[in-house]
Write a protein that holds these residues in place. Structure first.
Motif, PDB file in Angstrom:
ATOM      1  N   TRP A   1       0.737  -1.151  -0.051  1.00 29.52           N
ATOM      2  CA  TRP A   1      -0.022  -0.089  -0.052  1.00 29.52           C
ATOM      3  C   TRP A   1       0.979   1.220   0.004  1.00 29.52           C
ATOM      4  O   TRP A   1       2.035   1.294   0.504  1.00 29.52           O
ATOM      5  CB  TRP A   1      -1.022  -0.106   1.299  1.00 29.52           C
ATOM      6  N   TYR A   2       0.395   2.307  -0.702  1.00 28.25           N
ATOM      7  CA  TYR A   2       1.196   3.579  -0.643  1.00 28.25           C
ATOM      8  C   TYR A   2       0.392   4.750  -0.560  1.00 28.25           C
ATOM      9  O   TYR A   2      -0.949   4.849  -0.727  1.00 28.25           O
ATOM     10  CB  TYR A   2       2.191   3.577  -1.827  1.00 28.25           C
ATOM     11  N   VAL A   3       0.843   5.693   0.134  1.00 27.95           N
ATOM     12  CA  VAL A   3       0.363   7.049   0.078  1.00 27.95           C
ATOM     13  C   VAL A   3       0.164   7.799  -1.264  1.00 27.95           C
ATOM     14  O   VAL A   3       0.999   7.903  -1.867  1.00 27.95           O
ATOM     15  CB  VAL A   3       1.074   7.984   1.113  1.00 27.95           C
TER      16      VAL A   3
ATOM     17  N   PHE B   1      -0.705  -1.789  -4.790  1.00 29.00           N
ATOM     18  CA  PHE B   1      -0.164  -1.929  -5.875  1.00 29.00           C
ATOM     19  C   PHE B   1       0.687  -3.361  -5.843  1.00 29.00           C
ATOM     20  O   PHE B   1       0.862  -3.946  -4.562  1.00 29.00           O
ATOM     21  CB  PHE B   1       0.916  -0.930  -6.038  1.00 29.00           C
ATOM     22  N   ILE B   2       0.896  -3.892  -6.843  1.00 28.36           N
ATOM     23  CA  ILE B   2       1.739  -5.331  -6.736  1.00 28.36           C
ATOM     24  C   ILE B   2       3.334  -4.944  -7.162  1.00 28.36           C
ATOM     25  O   ILE B   2       3.476  -4.146  -7.826  1.00 28.36           O
ATOM     26  CB  ILE B   2       1.347  -6.039  -7.885  1.00 28.36           C
ATOM     27  N   PHE B   3       4.146  -5.295  -6.104  1.00 29.99           N
ATOM     28  CA  PHE B   3       5.592  -5.162  -6.357  1.00 29.99           C
ATOM     29  C   PHE B   3       6.148  -5.789  -7.464  1.00 29.99           C
ATOM     30  O   PHE B   3       6.153  -7.006  -7.636  1.00 29.99           O
ATOM     31  CB  PHE B   3       6.243  -5.496  -4.940  1.00 29.99           C
ATOM     32  N   ASN B   4       6.778  -4.750  -8.291  1.00 32.74           N
ATOM     33  CA  ASN B   4       7.582  -5.372  -9.607  1.00 32.74           C
ATOM     34  C   ASN B   4       8.988  -5.260  -9.448  1.00 32.74           C
ATOM     35  O   ASN B   4       9.745  -5.569 -10.461  1.00 32.74           O
ATOM     36  CB  ASN B   4       7.018  -4.928 -10.827  1.00 32.74           C
ATOM     37  N   ASP B   5       9.444  -4.524  -8.395  1.00 32.35           N
ATOM     38  CA  ASP B   5      10.759  -4.141  -8.129  1.00 32.35           C
ATOM     39  C   ASP B   5      11.219  -3.299  -9.362  1.00 32.35           C
ATOM     40  O   ASP B   5      12.265  -3.445 -10.081  1.00 32.35           O
ATOM     41  CB  ASP B   5      11.680  -5.402  -8.196  1.00 32.35           C
ATOM     42  N   ASP B   6      10.400  -2.331  -9.811  1.00 27.41           N
ATOM     43  CA  ASP B   6      10.590  -1.445 -10.956  1.00 27.41           C
ATOM     44  C   ASP B   6      10.933   0.007 -10.450  1.00 27.41           C
ATOM     45  O   ASP B   6      10.927   0.267  -9.018  1.00 27.41           O
ATOM     46  CB  ASP B   6       9.626  -1.476 -11.932  1.00 27.41           C
ATOM     47  N   GLU B   7      11.129   0.969 -11.186  1.00 19.83           N
ATOM     48  CA  GLU B   7      11.602   2.513 -10.870  1.00 19.83           C
ATOM     49  C   GLU B   7      10.336   3.092  -9.813  1.00 19.83           C
ATOM     50  O   GLU B   7      10.595   3.753  -8.861  1.00 19.83           O
ATOM     51  CB  GLU B   7      11.506   3.258 -12.118  1.00 19.83           C
TER      52      GLU B   7
ATOM     53  N   ASP C   1       8.150   1.503  -7.890  1.00 17.67           N
ATOM     54  CA  ASP C   1       7.940   0.868  -6.785  1.00 17.67           C
ATOM     55  C   ASP C   1       9.167   1.555  -5.886  1.00 17.67           C
ATOM     56  O   ASP C   1       8.969   1.851  -4.782  1.00 17.67           O
ATOM     57  CB  ASP C   1       8.274  -0.756  -6.702  1.00 17.67           C
ATOM     58  N   CYS C   2      10.529   1.684  -6.520  1.00 16.53           N
ATOM     59  CA  CYS C   2      11.458   2.110  -5.579  1.00 16.53           C
ATOM     60  C   CYS C   2      11.471   3.625  -5.299  1.00 16.53           C
ATOM     61  O   CYS C   2      11.635   3.929  -4.106  1.00 16.53           O
ATOM     62  CB  CYS C   2      12.853   2.162  -6.555  1.00 16.53           C
ATOM     63  N   LYS C   3      10.639   4.272  -5.978  1.00 13.30           N
ATOM     64  CA  LYS C   3      10.296   5.653  -5.620  1.00 13.30           C
ATOM     65  C   LYS C   3       9.437   5.692  -4.566  1.00 13.30           C
ATOM     66  O   LYS C   3       9.852   6.534  -3.472  1.00 13.30           O
ATOM     67  CB  LYS C   3       9.690   6.437  -6.592  1.00 13.30           C
TER      68      LYS C   3
END
Length: 133
Positions: A82-84, A95-101, A103-105
Motif C-alpha cells: 500500500w502507498y500514500v 499495488f503489486i511489487f514489481n521491483d521497478d522504478e 516501486d523504488c520511488k
C-alpha cells in the motif's frame, strides 16, 4: 510488527517502561508508579504488537541504548503493498511489487507500507502536519 526484547524502552501515552523480560503472555517491565527496581507483570502486554489489543499504542522508542529504527520491509516480487497517494479519495492505493522504478520511488520516500492501515496512518499524519503549517 516488531517484537519486544529485554532492554527495550517502550512508550505508551505518557508512560515509559523498560522491558525486563518477555514472557509467553506478557512482559515484565519497570513499574512507572514506583522505583524502577520494583517490577510487575503487565498483563496483556504481548510479545508482538497487535492492532486488536491495548499494546497497539505501545511503541519501542529505544533499543540497545540507541533510538529504535524498525527494519525496513521490502515485499517479494508479486506481493501487494500500500502507498500514500493524495490523488485518490482514500489517500492510499494498493499495488503489486514489481521491483521497478515506480516501486523504488515509493519505498525510497517512505510512502509504501505492508498494510492499508499503516499507509492510512501515514497519510493522516502527513495531512495533520500540513494543516499545522
Amino acid at each position: 510488527m516488531p517484537k519486544f526484547k529485554p532492554g527495550d524502552i517502550v512508550k505508551g501515552g505518557d508512560y515509559y517502561r523498560e522491558i525486563i523480560s518477555v514472557l509467553e503472555n506478557g512482559c515484565i517491565t519497570t513499574d512507572p508508579w514506583s522505583y524502577p527496581e520494583q517490577l510487575k507483570v503487565q498483563e496483556g502486554f504481548e510479545t508482538e504488537f497487535s492492532r486488536t489489543s491495548a499494546t497497539a499504542d505501545w511503541q519501542i522508542i529505544e533499543r540497545g541504548g540507541k533510538p529504535y529504527e524498525p527494519e525496513k520491509w521490502m515485499p517479494e516480487k508479486g506481493e501487494r503493498y500500500w502507498y500514500v497517494n493524495f490523488g485518490c479519495k482514500a489517500n492510499v492505493l494498493d499495488f503489486i511489487f514489481n521491483d521497478d522504478e515506480t516501486d523504488c520511488k515509493y519505498f525510497d520516500k517512505g510512502l509504501a507500507f505492508r498494510t492499508e492501515e499503516e499507509a492510512l496512518a501515514c497519510a493522516e499524519r502527513m495531512l495533520k502536519a500540513a494543516k499545522s503549517v
